[in-house]
Design a protein around this motif. Structure first.
Motif, PDB file in Angstrom:
ATOM      1  N   PRO A 118       0.431  -1.107   0.139  1.00 51.23           N
ATOM      2  CA  PRO A 118      -0.344   0.183  -0.241  1.00 51.23           C
ATOM      3  C   PRO A 118       0.765   1.382  -0.132  1.00 51.23           C
ATOM      4  CG  PRO A 118      -0.027  -0.785   2.166  1.00 51.23           C
ATOM      5  CD  PRO A 118       0.589  -1.845   1.157  1.00 51.23           C
ATOM      6  N   GLU A 119       0.441   2.285  -0.852  1.00 56.30           N
ATOM      7  CA  GLU A 119       1.239   3.707  -0.721  1.00 56.30           C
ATOM      8  C   GLU A 119       1.182   4.182   0.343  1.00 56.30           C
ATOM      9  OE1 GLU A 119       1.500   5.193  -4.992  1.00 56.30           O
ATOM     10  OE2 GLU A 119       2.438   2.663  -5.577  1.00 56.30           O
ATOM     11  N   ASP A 120      -0.514   4.083   0.510  1.00 54.00           N
ATOM     12  CA  ASP A 120      -1.645   5.507   1.646  1.00 54.00           C
ATOM     13  C   ASP A 120      -0.268   5.416   2.933  1.00 54.00           C
ATOM     14  OD1 ASP A 120      -2.517   6.328  -0.798  1.00 54.00           O
ATOM     15  OD2 ASP A 120      -4.347   4.572  -0.009  1.00 54.00           O
ATOM     16  N   GLU A 121      -0.167   6.168   3.496  1.00 57.49           N
ATOM     17  CA  GLU A 121       1.075   6.262   4.909  1.00 57.49           C
ATOM     18  C   GLU A 121      -0.082   5.352   5.713  1.00 57.49           C
ATOM     19  OE1 GLU A 121       3.298   6.908   6.383  1.00 57.49           O
ATOM     20  OE2 GLU A 121       4.146   7.545   4.719  1.00 57.49           O
ATOM     21  N   ILE A 122      -1.886   5.582   5.971  1.00 54.72           N
ATOM     22  CA  ILE A 122      -2.781   4.745   6.212  1.00 54.72           C
ATOM     23  C   ILE A 122      -3.641   4.691   5.249  1.00 54.72           C
ATOM     24  CG2 ILE A 122      -4.804   4.721   8.042  1.00 54.72           C
ATOM     25  CD1 ILE A 122      -4.591   7.750   8.994  1.00 54.72           C
ATOM     26  N   PRO A 123      -3.427   2.353   4.977  1.00 55.58           N
ATOM     27  CA  PRO A 123      -3.746   1.829   4.040  1.00 55.58           C
ATOM     28  C   PRO A 123      -5.127   1.779   4.227  1.00 55.58           C
ATOM     29  CG  PRO A 123      -2.305   0.786   4.853  1.00 55.58           C
ATOM     30  CD  PRO A 123      -2.419   1.702   5.877  1.00 55.58           C
ATOM     31  N   THR A 124      -5.783   2.118   3.020  1.00 60.54           N
ATOM     32  CA  THR A 124      -7.456   1.815   2.968  1.00 60.54           C
ATOM     33  C   THR A 124      -8.063   0.597   2.694  1.00 60.54           C
ATOM     34  OG1 THR A 124      -7.593   2.350   0.882  1.00 60.54           O
ATOM     35  CG2 THR A 124      -7.825   4.474   3.049  1.00 60.54           C
ATOM     36  N   THR A 125      -6.742  -1.292   2.700  1.00 62.94           N
ATOM     37  CA  THR A 125      -6.997  -1.976   2.109  1.00 62.94           C
ATOM     38  C   THR A 125      -6.824  -3.106   3.791  1.00 62.94           C
ATOM     39  OG1 THR A 125      -5.011  -2.362   1.051  1.00 62.94           O
ATOM     40  CG2 THR A 125      -6.918  -1.730  -0.342  1.00 62.94           C
ATOM     41  N   SER A 126      -7.645  -3.930   3.844  1.00 60.31           N
ATOM     42  CA  SER A 126      -7.236  -5.015   4.680  1.00 60.31           C
ATOM     43  C   SER A 126      -5.915  -5.637   4.148  1.00 60.31           C
ATOM     44  CB  SER A 126      -8.544  -5.978   5.376  1.00 60.31           C
ATOM     45  OG  SER A 126      -9.498  -5.168   5.822  1.00 60.31           O
TER      46      SER A 126
END
Length: 144
Positions: free
Chosen positions: A88-96
């Motif tokens: 995941p690239e986001d600082e807070i992933p939105t995928t499990s």
């Protein structure tokens, strides 16, 4: 794990505030995390390192105590999160994560841990592994 701080706050306030010890966020409430003892920490570090050493072979990325957005209004912090590549690239992933690992702490209540596992599965985590750091007994939760 079920103890909340009793204060209702917005997601935005939660995400811009630092807590010590860190807390999870669930539907407007801060949720205290039971802080692990030495055995918890040792197992967490050993598992994370074991998986990290095999990350290229297994094509995974591994993170410890990384906040995720499991669903709107729930920001849990799994002890270990393992994601299939690409990471995941986001600082807070939105995928499990592919594998969500919870290592028991002495103050954990099993009903709370099981509830968290059920919710993680409901939010899309295909595997939740709950481990007792003293006995190494474990449970693997899946959607089935």
């Amino acid at each position: 794990m079920d103890m909340s701080a009793g204060t209702t706050i917005s997601v935005e306030e939660y995400l811009r505030t630092s807590y010590s010890p860190d807390r999870e966020y669930r539907d407007g409430e801060l949720v205290e995390r039971n802080v692990g003892k030495r055995s918890h920490s040792e197992l967490q570090a050993a598992l994370a390192q074991y998986i990290r050493n095999r990350r290229k072979l297994w094509r995974v990325s591994v993170y410890t105590e990384m906040r995720i957005r499991a669903r709107e209004g729930w920001y849990p912090i799994p002890d270990i999160s393992i994601y299939a590549l690409p990471a995941p690239e986001d600082e807070i992933p939105t995928t499990s994560p592919l594998l969500w690992i919870e290592i028991l702490s002495p103050d954990d209540r099993m009903t709370d841990v099981w509830d968290k596992a059920k919710n993680a599965i409901a939010c899309g985590a295909p595997n939740v592994w709950i481990i007792d750091p003293h006995t190494l007994e474990s449970e693997l939760w899946t959607p089935a």
